[in-house]
Enzyme design. Structure first.
Site, PDB file in Angstrom:
ATOM      1  N   ASP A  86       0.841  -1.200   0.000  1.00 37.83           N
ATOM      2  CA  ASP A  86       0.000   0.000   0.000  1.00 37.83           C
ATOM      3  C   ASP A  86       0.876   1.250   0.000  1.00 37.83           C
ATOM      4  O   ASP A  86       1.671   1.460   0.920  1.00 37.83           O
ATOM      5  CB  ASP A  86      -0.876   0.006   1.260  1.00 37.83           C
ATOM      6  CG  ASP A  86      -1.871  -1.162   1.289  1.00 37.83           C
ATOM      7  OD1 ASP A  86      -2.531  -1.392   0.260  1.00 37.83           O
ATOM      8  OD2 ASP A  86      -1.994  -1.826   2.324  1.00 37.83           O
TER       9      ASP A  86
ATOM     10  N   THR B 287      -3.570   2.520  -2.377  1.00 38.44           N
ATOM     11  CA  THR B 287      -4.800   2.063  -1.714  1.00 38.44           C
ATOM     12  C   THR B 287      -5.161   2.963  -0.536  1.00 38.44           C
ATOM     13  O   THR B 287      -6.254   2.827   0.016  1.00 38.44           O
ATOM     14  CB  THR B 287      -4.622   0.621  -1.195  1.00 38.44           C
ATOM     15  OG1 THR B 287      -3.304   0.527  -0.695  1.00 38.44           O
ATOM     16  CG2 THR B 287      -4.834  -0.405  -2.283  1.00 38.44           C
TER      17      THR B 287
ATOM     18  N   LYS C 144      -1.280   5.130   7.897  1.00 35.85           N
ATOM     19  CA  LYS C 144      -0.476   4.429   6.887  1.00 35.85           C
ATOM     20  C   LYS C 144       0.532   3.487   7.542  1.00 35.85           C
ATOM     21  O   LYS C 144       1.230   3.890   8.475  1.00 35.85           O
ATOM     22  CB  LYS C 144       0.270   5.433   6.003  1.00 35.85           C
ATOM     23  CG  LYS C 144      -0.656   6.177   5.058  1.00 35.85           C
ATOM     24  CD  LYS C 144       0.116   7.032   4.087  1.00 35.85           C
ATOM     25  CE  LYS C 144      -0.850   7.773   3.179  1.00 35.85           C
ATOM     26  NZ  LYS C 144      -0.173   8.766   2.354  1.00 35.85           N
ATOM     27  N   GLY C 145       0.583   2.262   7.034  1.00 38.67           N
ATOM     28  CA  GLY C 145       1.607   1.317   7.492  1.00 38.67           C
ATOM     29  C   GLY C 145       1.238   0.557   8.755  1.00 38.67           C
ATOM     30  O   GLY C 145       1.866  -0.437   9.079  1.00 38.67           O
TER      31      GLY C 145
ATOM     32  N   ARG D 106      -4.764  -2.943  10.792  1.00 39.35           N
ATOM     33  CA  ARG D 106      -6.176  -2.522  10.734  1.00 39.35           C
ATOM     34  C   ARG D 106      -6.692  -2.137  12.134  1.00 39.35           C
ATOM     35  O   ARG D 106      -7.326  -1.098  12.304  1.00 39.35           O
ATOM     36  CB  ARG D 106      -7.021  -3.664  10.168  1.00 39.35           C
ATOM     37  CG  ARG D 106      -8.444  -3.252   9.854  1.00 39.35           C
ATOM     38  CD  ARG D 106      -9.239  -4.449   9.347  1.00 39.35           C
ATOM     39  NE  ARG D 106      -8.555  -5.137   8.267  1.00 39.35           N
ATOM     40  CZ  ARG D 106      -8.862  -6.371   7.858  1.00 39.35           C
ATOM     41  NH1 ARG D 106      -9.860  -7.021   8.397  1.00 39.35           N
ATOM     42  NH2 ARG D 106      -8.176  -6.943   6.873  1.00 39.35           N
TER      43      ARG D 106
ATOM     44  N   SER E  24       3.933  -6.734   3.597  1.00 43.66           N
ATOM     45  CA  SER E  24       2.829  -5.787   3.821  1.00 43.66           C
ATOM     46  C   SER E  24       2.072  -6.102   5.106  1.00 43.66           C
ATOM     47  O   SER E  24       1.896  -7.265   5.459  1.00 43.66           O
ATOM     48  CB  SER E  24       1.863  -5.881   2.631  1.00 43.66           C
ATOM     49  OG  SER E  24       0.652  -5.226   2.922  1.00 43.66           O
TER      50      SER E  24
ATOM     51  N   LYS F  38       4.480  -3.335  12.042  1.00 44.27           N
ATOM     52  CA  LYS F  38       5.540  -2.357  11.847  1.00 44.27           C
ATOM     53  C   LYS F  38       5.331  -1.242  12.880  1.00 44.27           C
ATOM     54  O   LYS F  38       4.182  -0.896  13.132  1.00 44.27           O
ATOM     55  CB  LYS F  38       5.462  -1.752  10.436  1.00 44.27           C
ATOM     56  CG  LYS F  38       5.613  -2.773   9.301  1.00 44.27           C
ATOM     57  CD  LYS F  38       5.261  -2.144   7.954  1.00 44.27           C
ATOM     58  CE  LYS F  38       5.245  -3.183   6.851  1.00 44.27           C
ATOM     59  NZ  LYS F  38       4.859  -2.666   5.531  1.00 44.27           N
TER      60      LYS F  38
HETATM   61  C1  BG6 Z   1      -1.098  -1.231   5.454  1.00 46.26           C
HETATM   62  C2  BG6 Z   1      -1.747   0.107   5.221  1.00 46.26           C
HETATM   63  O1  BG6 Z   1      -0.381  -1.639   4.328  1.00 46.26           O
HETATM   64  O2  BG6 Z   1      -2.100  -2.209   5.758  1.00 46.26           O
HETATM   65  C3  BG6 Z   1      -2.572   0.500   6.440  1.00 46.26           C
HETATM   66  O3  BG6 Z   1      -0.743   1.092   4.992  1.00 46.26           O
HETATM   67  C4  BG6 Z   1      -3.597  -0.594   6.728  1.00 46.26           C
HETATM   68  O4  BG6 Z   1      -3.196   1.735   6.200  1.00 46.26           O
HETATM   69  C5  BG6 Z   1      -2.881  -1.932   6.919  1.00 46.26           C
HETATM   70  O5  BG6 Z   1      -4.326  -0.288   7.901  1.00 46.26           O
HETATM   71  C6  BG6 Z   1      -3.840  -3.087   7.158  1.00 46.26           C
HETATM   72  O6  BG6 Z   1      -4.596  -3.301   5.999  1.00 46.26           O
HETATM   73  P1  BG6 Z   1      -5.832  -4.285   5.880  1.00 46.26           P
HETATM   74  O7  BG6 Z   1      -6.018  -4.422   4.391  1.00 46.26           O
HETATM   75  O8  BG6 Z   1      -5.422  -5.584   6.517  1.00 46.26           O
HETATM   76  O9  BG6 Z   1      -6.971  -3.658   6.575  1.00 46.26           O
HETATM   77 MG    MG Z   2       2.635   1.433   2.769  1.00 45.41          MG
END
Ligand code: BG6
Ligand code: MG
Length: 215
Positions: free
Chosen positions: A10, A16, A44-45, A48, A113, A144
């Site tokens: 992301d 995204t 970001k990063g 959830r 990710s 992270k």
């Molecule tokens: C990260 C995004 O890659 O994934 C975050 O930067 C997001 O903003 C996190 O909260 C978790 O994502 P998901 O798709 O599991 O809700």
């Molecule tokens: Mg990212």
């Protein structure tokens, strides 16, 4: 010697963040508060659940764990509606050329990710086959800036952290890479990603030699 590259998804491969933002904003509105794009930077990063906790701090809402799970599920349902409409056109500029160059030079490629939706997104944008290893939010227990996601990626590729370059767009991700002993390129603004070894704006017209010259 660099033998591998690990990419965050992301914000590095696809934007995204705009879909996360829309889905969180809808949840916040339902709880009678608003979030701004600046607030979204803090999401970001991070995982959830951590994103939800930050959002609830912003809205000054104190709720129980069971309700948190309900809210994070409902946000994810909305987010899925957005990402299931994504197409290969949404891959960010320069990424495919860069990945092809790595593969032609026998550099191993992994994804690292926090997202539990990473495989869905990779399928939507038709990039699954580029990654020898995918470590996503379903495979890690520590978010992270803990380096777990990248350490697992390096281990699965059979390389040491110091032989890997991590590409990250979030401060928490840069810290994760550095905490794990990886080399790290920030993708975005030097104002936010100043801790990285070097920062690129995006992958447009960036070659692997450009990156190697920074180390
Ligand atoms: C990260 C995004 O890659 O994934 C975050 O930067 C997001 O903003 C996190 O909260 C978790 O994502 P998901 O798709 O599991 O809700
Ligand atoms: Mg990212």
């Amino acid at each position: 010697m660099i033998n591998a590259c690990i990419f965050d998804l992301d914000g590095v491969i696809v934007d995204t963040a705009k879909y996360h933002y829309l889905a969180w904003k809808e949840l916040a509105r339902g709880l009678s508060f608003d979030v701004t794009e600046k607030d979204n930077e803090r999401l970001k990063g991070v995982s959830r659940m951590r994103s939800l906790e930050i959002l609830l701090e912003i809205g000054k809402k104190d709720i129980c764990e069971k309700t948190k799970l309900k809210y994070s599920d409902s946000k994810n349902k909305r987010y899925l509606e957005y990402i299931l409409k994504m197409t290969p056109d949404e891959v960010l500029p320069g990424i495919i050329d860069f990945l092809n160059e790595l593969i032609s030079r026998d550099i191993k490629v992994a994804l690292g990710s926090a997202s539990k939706n990473a495989m869905t997104i990779l399928n939507q944008i038709k990039l699954t086959d580029y990654f020898e290893v995918v470590i996503d939010g379903t495979k890690v227990s520590k978010a992270k800036p803990d380096p777990e996601v990248f350490l697992k990626g390096a281990e699965a590729l059979g390389v040491k952290p110091k032989e890997c370059i991590v590409f990250e767009d979030a401060e928490a991700g840069i810290e994760a890479a550095l905490n794990g002993g990886f080399k790290c390129i920030g993708v975005g603004s030097p104002d936010v990603l100043g801790k990285a070894d070097y920062v690129i704006h995006d992958f447009e017209n960036i070659t692997y030699n450009d990156i190697l010259s920074k180390f």
